[in-house]
Scaffold this motif. Sequence first.
Motif, PDB file in Angstrom:
ATOM      1  N   PHE A  14      -7.622   5.436  -0.247  1.00  0.00           N
ATOM      2  CA  PHE A  14      -8.501   4.220  -0.996  1.00  0.00           C
ATOM      3  C   PHE A  14      -7.934   3.938  -2.131  1.00  0.00           C
ATOM      4  CE2 PHE A  14     -12.526   3.315  -3.237  1.00  0.00           C
ATOM      5  CZ  PHE A  14     -13.204   2.716  -2.297  1.00  0.00           C
ATOM      6  N   GLU A  15      -7.576   4.730  -3.105  1.00  0.00           N
ATOM      7  CA  GLU A  15      -6.937   4.274  -4.447  1.00  0.00           C
ATOM      8  C   GLU A  15      -5.822   3.336  -4.194  1.00  0.00           C
ATOM      9  OE1 GLU A  15      -6.280   3.812  -8.281  1.00  0.00           O
ATOM     10  OE2 GLU A  15      -8.067   4.688  -7.364  1.00  0.00           O
ATOM     11  N   ALA A  16      -5.124   3.644  -3.317  1.00  0.00           N
ATOM     12  CA  ALA A  16      -3.920   2.705  -3.162  1.00  0.00           C
ATOM     13  C   ALA A  16      -4.242   1.232  -2.548  1.00  0.00           C
ATOM     14  CB  ALA A  16      -2.965   3.340  -2.093  1.00  0.00           C
ATOM     15  N   VAL A  17      -5.244   1.251  -1.808  1.00  0.00           N
ATOM     16  CA  VAL A  17      -5.824  -0.033  -1.308  1.00  0.00           C
ATOM     17  C   VAL A  17      -6.372  -0.860  -2.595  1.00  0.00           C
ATOM     18  CG1 VAL A  17      -7.427  -1.345   0.144  1.00  0.00           C
ATOM     19  CG2 VAL A  17      -6.405   0.595   0.877  1.00  0.00           C
ATOM     20  N   MET A  42     -26.161  -3.449  10.104  1.00  0.00           N
ATOM     21  CA  MET A  42     -24.929  -4.203   9.752  1.00  0.00           C
ATOM     22  C   MET A  42     -25.063  -4.155   8.212  1.00  0.00           C
ATOM     23  SD  MET A  42     -23.400  -5.364  12.628  1.00  0.00           S
ATOM     24  CE  MET A  42     -24.055  -5.689  14.215  1.00  0.00           C
ATOM     25  N   ILE A  43     -23.832  -3.893   7.602  1.00  0.00           N
ATOM     26  CA  ILE A  43     -23.898  -4.117   6.067  1.00  0.00           C
ATOM     27  C   ILE A  43     -22.669  -5.381   5.823  1.00  0.00           C
ATOM     28  CG2 ILE A  43     -23.002  -3.288   3.744  1.00  0.00           C
ATOM     29  CD1 ILE A  43     -23.890  -0.732   4.568  1.00  0.00           C
ATOM     30  N   TYR A  44     -23.106  -6.296   5.049  1.00  0.00           N
ATOM     31  CA  TYR A  44     -22.239  -7.584   4.894  1.00  0.00           C
ATOM     32  C   TYR A  44     -21.605  -7.197   3.580  1.00  0.00           C
ATOM     33  CZ  TYR A  44     -24.413  -9.928   9.009  1.00  0.00           C
ATOM     34  OH  TYR A  44     -24.913 -10.080  10.196  1.00  0.00           O
ATOM     35  N   LEU A  45     -20.211  -7.155   3.454  1.00  0.00           N
ATOM     36  CA  LEU A  45     -19.472  -6.804   2.425  1.00  0.00           C
ATOM     37  C   LEU A  45     -19.397  -8.242   1.512  1.00  0.00           C
ATOM     38  CD1 LEU A  45     -16.388  -4.755   3.661  1.00  0.00           C
ATOM     39  CD2 LEU A  45     -18.541  -4.103   2.621  1.00  0.00           C
ATOM     40  N   GLU A  46     -19.265  -8.077   0.299  1.00  0.00           N
ATOM     41  CA  GLU A  46     -19.084  -9.246  -0.876  1.00  0.00           C
ATOM     42  C   GLU A  46     -17.846  -9.291  -1.132  1.00  0.00           C
ATOM     43  OE1 GLU A  46     -22.369  -9.139  -3.426  1.00  0.00           O
ATOM     44  OE2 GLU A  46     -24.046  -8.968  -1.854  1.00  0.00           O
ATOM     45  N   GLU A  47     -17.606 -10.428  -1.726  1.00  0.00           N
ATOM     46  CA  GLU A  47     -16.234 -10.629  -2.334  1.00  0.00           C
ATOM     47  C   GLU A  47     -15.834  -9.447  -3.322  1.00  0.00           C
ATOM     48  OE1 GLU A  47     -14.597 -13.991  -1.580  1.00  0.00           O
ATOM     49  OE2 GLU A  47     -15.905 -13.158  -0.191  1.00  0.00           O
ATOM     50  N   GLY A  48     -14.601  -9.110  -3.111  1.00  0.00           N
ATOM     51  CA  GLY A  48     -14.113  -7.919  -3.930  1.00  0.00           C
ATOM     52  C   GLY A  48     -14.486  -6.483  -3.571  1.00  0.00           C
ATOM     53  N   ASP A  49     -15.156  -6.395  -2.329  1.00  0.00           N
ATOM     54  CA  ASP A  49     -15.840  -5.028  -2.097  1.00  0.00           C
ATOM     55  C   ASP A  49     -14.375  -4.239  -1.200  1.00  0.00           C
ATOM     56  OD1 ASP A  49     -17.971  -5.464  -2.985  1.00  0.00           O
ATOM     57  OD2 ASP A  49     -19.214  -5.549  -0.975  1.00  0.00           O
ATOM     58  N   VAL A  50     -14.336  -2.946  -1.352  1.00  0.00           N
ATOM     59  CA  VAL A  50     -13.522  -2.152  -0.721  1.00  0.00           C
ATOM     60  C   VAL A  50     -14.290  -1.136  -0.156  1.00  0.00           C
ATOM     61  CG1 VAL A  50     -11.471  -0.822  -0.726  1.00  0.00           C
ATOM     62  CG2 VAL A  50     -11.529  -2.500  -2.453  1.00  0.00           C
ATOM     63  N   ALA A  51     -14.320  -1.012   1.046  1.00  0.00           N
ATOM     64  CA  ALA A  51     -15.104   0.279   1.539  1.00  0.00           C
ATOM     65  C   ALA A  51     -14.363   1.206   2.469  1.00  0.00           C
ATOM     66  CB  ALA A  51     -16.116  -0.352   2.655  1.00  0.00           C
ATOM     67  N   GLU A  52     -14.823   2.649   2.213  1.00  0.00           N
ATOM     68  CA  GLU A  52     -13.988   3.668   3.246  1.00  0.00           C
ATOM     69  C   GLU A  52     -15.059   4.133   4.146  1.00  0.00           C
ATOM     70  OE1 GLU A  52     -12.307   7.299   1.587  1.00  0.00           O
ATOM     71  OE2 GLU A  52     -14.347   8.045   1.592  1.00  0.00           O
ATOM     72  N   LEU A  53     -14.606   4.043   5.425  1.00  0.00           N
ATOM     73  CA  LEU A  53     -15.354   4.534   6.461  1.00  0.00           C
ATOM     74  C   LEU A  53     -15.030   5.849   7.076  1.00  0.00           C
ATOM     75  CD1 LEU A  53     -15.721   1.337   8.709  1.00  0.00           C
ATOM     76  CD2 LEU A  53     -17.639   2.335   7.155  1.00  0.00           C
ATOM     77  N   ARG A  54     -15.892   6.860   7.379  1.00  0.00           N
ATOM     78  CA  ARG A  54     -15.725   7.998   7.911  1.00  0.00           C
ATOM     79  C   ARG A  54     -16.894   8.237   9.043  1.00  0.00           C
ATOM     80  NH1 ARG A  54     -12.118  11.533   5.234  1.00  0.00           N
ATOM     81  NH2 ARG A  54     -11.627  10.748   3.242  1.00  0.00           N
ATOM     82  N   ARG A  55     -16.934   9.207   9.820  1.00  0.00           N
ATOM     83  CA  ARG A  55     -17.829   9.375  11.082  1.00  0.00           C
ATOM     84  C   ARG A  55     -18.972   9.313  10.545  1.00  0.00           C
ATOM     85  NH1 ARG A  55     -13.510  12.384  12.634  1.00  0.00           N
ATOM     86  NH2 ARG A  55     -12.510  11.698  14.771  1.00  0.00           N
ATOM     87  N   ILE A  66       0.976  -1.215   0.022  1.00  0.00           N
ATOM     88  CA  ILE A  66      -0.098  -0.095  -0.003  1.00  0.00           C
ATOM     89  C   ILE A  66       0.812   1.103  -0.021  1.00  0.00           C
ATOM     90  CG2 ILE A  66      -1.679   1.363   1.427  1.00  0.00           C
ATOM     91  CD1 ILE A  66      -2.960  -1.140   2.270  1.00  0.00           C
ATOM     92  N   THR A  67       1.995   1.300   0.945  1.00  0.00           N
ATOM     93  CA  THR A  67       2.948   2.540   0.867  1.00  0.00           C
ATOM     94  C   THR A  67       3.490   2.561  -0.581  1.00  0.00           C
ATOM     95  OG1 THR A  67       3.372   1.952   3.160  1.00  0.00           O
ATOM     96  CG2 THR A  67       4.973   3.487   1.948  1.00  0.00           C
ATOM     97  N   PHE A  68       3.880   1.598  -0.990  1.00  0.00           N
ATOM     98  CA  PHE A  68       4.526   1.480  -2.487  1.00  0.00           C
ATOM     99  C   PHE A  68       3.372   2.199  -3.138  1.00  0.00           C
ATOM    100  CE2 PHE A  68       5.183  -0.262  -6.756  1.00  0.00           C
ATOM    101  CZ  PHE A  68       6.383  -0.046  -6.843  1.00  0.00           C
ATOM    102  N   ASN A  69       2.190   1.817  -3.263  1.00  0.00           N
ATOM    103  CA  ASN A  69       1.127   2.427  -4.439  1.00  0.00           C
ATOM    104  C   ASN A  69       0.804   3.591  -3.913  1.00  0.00           C
ATOM    105  OD1 ASN A  69       0.590   0.268  -6.358  1.00  0.00           O
ATOM    106  ND2 ASN A  69      -0.364  -0.864  -4.692  1.00  0.00           N
ATOM    107  N   LEU A  70       1.067   4.224  -2.550  1.00  0.00           N
ATOM    108  CA  LEU A  70       0.954   5.727  -2.227  1.00  0.00           C
ATOM    109  C   LEU A  70       1.805   6.573  -3.186  1.00  0.00           C
ATOM    110  CD1 LEU A  70      -0.062   5.269   1.430  1.00  0.00           C
ATOM    111  CD2 LEU A  70      -1.375   6.468  -0.284  1.00  0.00           C
ATOM    112  N   ARG A  71       2.925   6.017  -3.506  1.00  0.00           N
ATOM    113  CA  ARG A  71       4.078   6.936  -4.213  1.00  0.00           C
ATOM    114  C   ARG A  71       3.260   7.396  -5.764  1.00  0.00           C
ATOM    115  NH1 ARG A  71       9.470   3.094  -4.491  1.00  0.00           N
ATOM    116  NH2 ARG A  71       9.967   3.324  -2.251  1.00  0.00           N
ATOM    117  N   GLU A  72       2.547   6.649  -6.207  1.00  0.00           N
ATOM    118  CA  GLU A  72       1.749   7.232  -7.304  1.00  0.00           C
ATOM    119  C   GLU A  72       0.306   7.741  -7.321  1.00  0.00           C
ATOM    120  OE1 GLU A  72       1.588   3.823 -10.204  1.00  0.00           O
ATOM    121  OE2 GLU A  72       3.609   3.179 -10.099  1.00  0.00           O
TER     122      GLU A  72
END
Length: 614
Positions: free
Chosen positions: A144-147, A205-218, A133-139
């Motif tokens: 969220f995009e790096a993840v 609750m929300i059950y994430l599905e395969e391949g989901d990426v989620a961002e959480l804020r307050r 993730i740190t490596f991808n943060l270089r670009e």
Amino acid sequence: MCGIVGAVARSNIVPTLLEGLRRLEYRGYDSAGLALMNGGLHRLRTTGRVAELSKLADEQDFHGEVGIAHTRWATHGAPSERNAHPHFSGEISKVAVVHNGIIENHEPLRQRLQDAGYQFTSDTDTEVIAHLITFNLRETSDLFEAVCRSVDELQGAYAIAVMEEVDPERIVVSRNGAPLLLGLSESGNYAASDASALLQVTKRMIYLEEGDVAELRRDSYRIVSLHDGARKEVVRPIHESELTNEAVDMGPYAHFMQKEIFEQPGVVANTLEMVLNAQSISPRLFGSEAEDIFNTTDGILILACGTSYHAGLVARYWLEALAGLTCNVEIASEYRYRHPVASPKALVVGISQSGETADTLAALSYAKSLGHRHSLAICNVAESALVRQTDLRFLTRAGPEIGVASTKAFTTQLAALMLLAMTLAKLRGKLSGEGEREIIAALRHLPVALQHALQVEPQVKVWAEGFAQKRHALFLGRGVHYPIAMEGALKLKEISYIHAEAYAAGELKHGPLALVDKDMPVVAIAPNDALLEKLKSNLQEVRARGGELYVFADADSHIQESEGVHIIRLAEHAGSLSPILHTIPLQLLAYHVALQKGTDVDKPRNLAKSVTVE
């Protein structure tokens, strides 16, 4: 195995994270840790229990409003503080990662990252994720995009939660093959690998599905689905959890295992609720398409692991005897690496308490790839991967099972499998109306019979005092009770650490009789069925070699107690349901032997509750 809790809230979330980890202890772990935003990214890690982590947090006045926490079950690297999660990466802007599962391509990724100048301080595959993730943060400057870019490169089953020091107001999570869900509340938003961890703050609750990426804020969240390189923002349904805090609390019991043994009359009644007041059964118990699928079924393939595998072995006897169907029962971890001949019309039945057992899910996918057309899940978790990946389903109603050694999940699975055998038998014209009513009447009485079976506990306690001094034990059963002997041996192994193995009693003279002496207790299951006289002969073989017998018999089995022959009698004979009834005293024996030995009953060494890795 392993547990994740994350929170983005408006107040100190350390108590929430620690309580969440405490509620995930049942999954099995050998170290624990947490990371928080508080003027920078800080972490605590320990090889002790969650209680030790909590003590450290109090001593260091650890507090913050955004954080992630983890319990680790060692896969790559020994249990140690350096291998405990969270793992950090980055010098200018730190990234923290917690991870459940296994990254199968961690070695080439590690080499690539080392060549790029990254230094590894642990033996884990998880640290690869942090550096990637740190490596991808270089670009890209966006976490969220790096993840998203990073998980595109990961192979294996995983659930992850990530924080970044430069953006302290959010966490990013992702799942692929390992469970992960979101919790929504007015106080903030949360993530966890199990709903029980979040009941303290929300039931939404929300059950994430395969391949989901989620961002959480307050105050917000978003979910993106990643498939085949494509990204799509998605809306997942919000579920109101039916779990209660009481269901995951120990109550007046000494251990969760004890509680769960004694809950069995109630949870079996709950599982059978739809038929207990009926005069007949319907294929719709298994789904709206069940009748059409069952009418084309010409065989059964059961895939399962551990205790669920033993349930499948019992079901084979019922399915063959009642429905006249060929039934093969496969250990899921073995089946997926064989080259079996598939029968497209054979119904594939996956059995799993959690519905997230990695080997069972992989075996199901493999069976489908071989040409099996239809599948059924028997599972205790409605939103699990197994349930979502099958055409049909039957949800057992065992409630949360916290003890690592499965008890109530097993008996509810057996109840569900009897319903399956009855349904298929009825559709195939093998079960008469009178026969159907007789079995329903027996099922209706089953919770009462289970309650009576629990009353043998004082006698079992006496046996346990002697068992605790033994190093080995042999379990015997015949016919449909042989898998119950296997389950009894497994329970004793799991929580007392006494070596135990089960044999079909007729096989005694073909090898294991050589082991029998005064120091090898032999546990026998002796119901009053068609094989009782055969079993009595096997027991005489044990006594003739000086073996000591411990026999669980029906009231009318006519086996007499004598020197070296100890008898505990169940109150009644349950006919075809006898395997369910005879499970109870075997569970009690394992529990009380473990108490005598002073082992950690609910969290036995080296074991995990939900085995989400291969």
